[in-house]
Motif scaffolding. Structure first.
Motif, mmCIF file in Angstrom:
data_model
loop_
_atom_site.group_PDB
_atom_site.id
_atom_site.type_symbol
_atom_site.label_atom_id
_atom_site.label_comp_id
_atom_site.label_asym_id
_atom_site.label_seq_id
_atom_site.Cartn_x
_atom_site.Cartn_y
_atom_site.Cartn_z
ATOM 1 N N GLY A 122 126.664 -101.621 42.218
ATOM 2 C CA GLY A 122 125.396 -102.306 42.021
ATOM 3 C C GLY A 122 124.184 -101.446 42.293
ATOM 4 N N HIS A 123 124.281 -100.521 43.257
ATOM 5 C CA HIS A 123 123.133 -99.671 43.570
ATOM 6 C C HIS A 123 122.808 -98.722 42.412
ATOM 7 N N ALA A 124 123.858 -98.154 41.792
ATOM 8 C CA ALA A 124 123.642 -97.297 40.623
ATOM 9 C C ALA A 124 123.073 -98.107 39.464
ATOM 10 N N LEU A 125 123.588 -99.315 39.291
ATOM 11 C CA LEU A 125 123.072 -100.182 38.237
ATOM 12 C C LEU A 125 121.608 -100.505 38.468
ATOM 13 N N ALA A 126 121.241 -100.772 39.711
ATOM 14 C CA ALA A 126 119.853 -101.119 40.024
ATOM 15 C C ALA A 126 118.903 -99.982 39.658
ATOM 16 N N GLU A 127 119.332 -98.741 39.913
ATOM 17 C CA GLU A 127 118.487 -97.598 39.561
ATOM 18 C C GLU A 127 118.192 -97.581 38.066
ATOM 19 N N LEU A 128 119.232 -97.844 37.263
ATOM 20 C CA LEU A 128 119.027 -97.799 35.816
ATOM 21 C C LEU A 128 118.307 -99.039 35.298
ATOM 22 N N VAL A 129 118.542 -100.182 35.920
ATOM 23 C CA VAL A 129 117.784 -101.372 35.535
ATOM 24 C C VAL A 129 116.295 -101.129 35.772
ATOM 25 N N ASN A 130 115.968 -100.515 36.886
ATOM 26 C CA ASN A 130 114.566 -100.201 37.175
ATOM 27 C C ASN A 130 114.010 -99.162 36.214
ATOM 28 N N ALA A 131 114.898 -98.376 35.607
ATOM 29 C CA ALA A 131 114.468 -97.389 34.612
ATOM 30 C C ALA A 131 114.355 -97.987 33.215
ATOM 31 N N GLY A 132 114.850 -99.235 33.028
ATOM 32 C CA GLY A 132 114.716 -99.892 31.730
ATOM 33 C C GLY A 132 115.988 -100.371 31.091
ATOM 34 N N MET A 133 117.124 -100.255 31.774
ATOM 35 C CA MET A 133 118.397 -100.686 31.173
ATOM 36 C C MET A 133 118.467 -102.209 31.092
ATOM 37 N N VAL A 134 118.705 -102.716 29.901
ATOM 38 C CA VAL A 134 118.766 -104.164 29.696
ATOM 39 C C VAL A 134 120.176 -104.628 29.310
ATOM 40 N N ARG A 135 121.065 -103.691 29.063
ATOM 41 C CA ARG A 135 122.456 -104.024 28.746
ATOM 42 C C ARG A 135 123.338 -102.905 29.291
ATOM 43 N N TRP A 136 124.444 -103.301 29.926
ATOM 44 C CA TRP A 136 125.353 -102.324 30.521
ATOM 45 C C TRP A 136 126.722 -102.415 29.871
ATOM 46 N N VAL A 137 127.207 -101.255 29.401
ATOM 47 C CA VAL A 137 128.578 -101.144 28.906
ATOM 48 C C VAL A 137 129.344 -100.330 29.942
ATOM 49 N N PRO A 138 130.171 -100.958 30.784
ATOM 50 C CA PRO A 138 130.850 -100.219 31.854
ATOM 51 C C PRO A 138 131.751 -99.125 31.312
ATOM 52 N N PRO A 139 131.994 -98.080 32.120
ATOM 53 C CA PRO A 139 132.991 -97.074 31.739
ATOM 54 C C PRO A 139 134.326 -97.742 31.427
ATOM 55 N N VAL A 140 135.039 -97.198 30.463
ATOM 56 C CA VAL A 140 136.219 -97.899 29.942
ATOM 57 C C VAL A 140 137.343 -98.011 30.958
ATOM 58 N N GLU A 141 137.308 -97.186 32.020
ATOM 59 C CA GLU A 141 138.382 -97.256 33.018
ATOM 60 C C GLU A 141 138.127 -98.304 34.092
#
Length: 296
Positions: A122-141
């Protein structure tokens, strides 16, 4: 649940690509990703061609069109092309490299975080959400449990929760290398590959000595030997909070694949078992089919 069509990961010639997307325009898809994500030498379609195709698709399909960027940026020329992609001024971009994230954040543009970005909490996701990420496609593994945990952690950080898009069908893109394995298989140097990838519309199968499919070689990309298929796991995908399911293009049979996923999302009963693998989703080695080891 929405259905998305991922970018074509293999090297198809221009006519094949255009015919494929003409066929896909009539399919019940909500998002279509366009662009080259594997190798910058694959120039059957340039950025202007992709933009033109996007305009055509927008006229005949209701699907959102997104431009996908390279997953491995190695040269100044590739960085310049990536800047052009981010500056297209019209379409949302899928960032598959942190360089693209930086460019899009500087321009304050919303973007899709692609599966090549290493985001696992979640912390890594938060950094990118704050940078503008509006949709996340998780790594396939990523397993379903890991994704649920990361999303729950993100919700506790008081940031906007992005859409969640799961890679649900296709050969899994596992790794990237500066070396081109397809050229090496034909004893060609990478700088003089003669675009030999076009001879393998679904990559080169790499088998064990016992004949078991281990990997698929696709230029600089190493992919799963078997096709991943999460259709039988639809209930778990829904419970995980997935908003979209990504179907990765194959050279044949995509209409049937889309039809099956569309039927299930409209209420049909998911199959009890599938052809292909789904081990990663269950926290097991990716090449396994969970039904075979008693996980379903």
């Amino acid at each position: 649940m929405k259905l998305s069509l991922g970018p074509v990961l293999f090297y198809w010639d221009r006519k094949t690509l255009l015919d494929f997307y003409a066929d896909m325009a009539s399919q019940p898809l909500d998002v279509i990703y366009l662009g080259e994500t594997v190798c910058s030498k694959r120039r059957a379609m340039g950025l202007d061609d992709w933009l033109g195709l996007a305009r055509e698709l927008s006229q005949v399909s209701q699907a959102e069109v997104v431009l996908s960027g390279l997953a491995l940026v190695e040269a100044a020329s590739e960085l310049a092309s990536l800047k052009r992609l981010c500056d297209n001024g019209d379409l949302r971009v899928e960032a598959n490299d942190m360089g693209a994230v930086q460019l899009l954040a500087e321009r304050r543009l919303p973007f899709v975080g692609g599966p090549a970005l290493n985001l696992y909490n979640g912390h890594a996701l938060a950094e990118l959400v704050n940078a503008g990420m509006v949709r996340w496609v998780p790594p396939v593994e990523c397993s379903g449990a890991l994704i649920r945990q990361a999303m729950a952690q993100l919700r506790g950080l008081d940031v906007t929760v992005p859409e969640l898009e799961i890679f649900a069908y296709g050969h899994l893109p596992l790794a990237y290398s500066a070396r081109c394995f397809t050229a090496r298989a034909e004893n060609r140097p990478k700088d003089d590959c003669q675009f030999c990838c076009q001879g393998y519309p679904e990559g080169i199968p790499l088998l064990s000595q016992e004949g078991q499919a281990l990997f698929t070689l696709n230029g600089i990309q190493t992919m799963s030997g078997d096709v991943s298929n999460l259709l039988a796991d639809y209930a778990g995908l829904s419970a995980c909070g997935a908003n979209l399911l990504r179907l990765s293009p194959r050279a044949a049979g995509m209409n049937e694949v889309i039809t099956m996923f569309d039927a299930v999302r409209r209420g049909a009963t998911p199959p009890l078992a599938i052809g292909g693998c789904n081990g990663y989703w269950h926290g097991q080695p990716g090449m396994l089919r969970a039904e075979e080891v008693g996980l379903c």
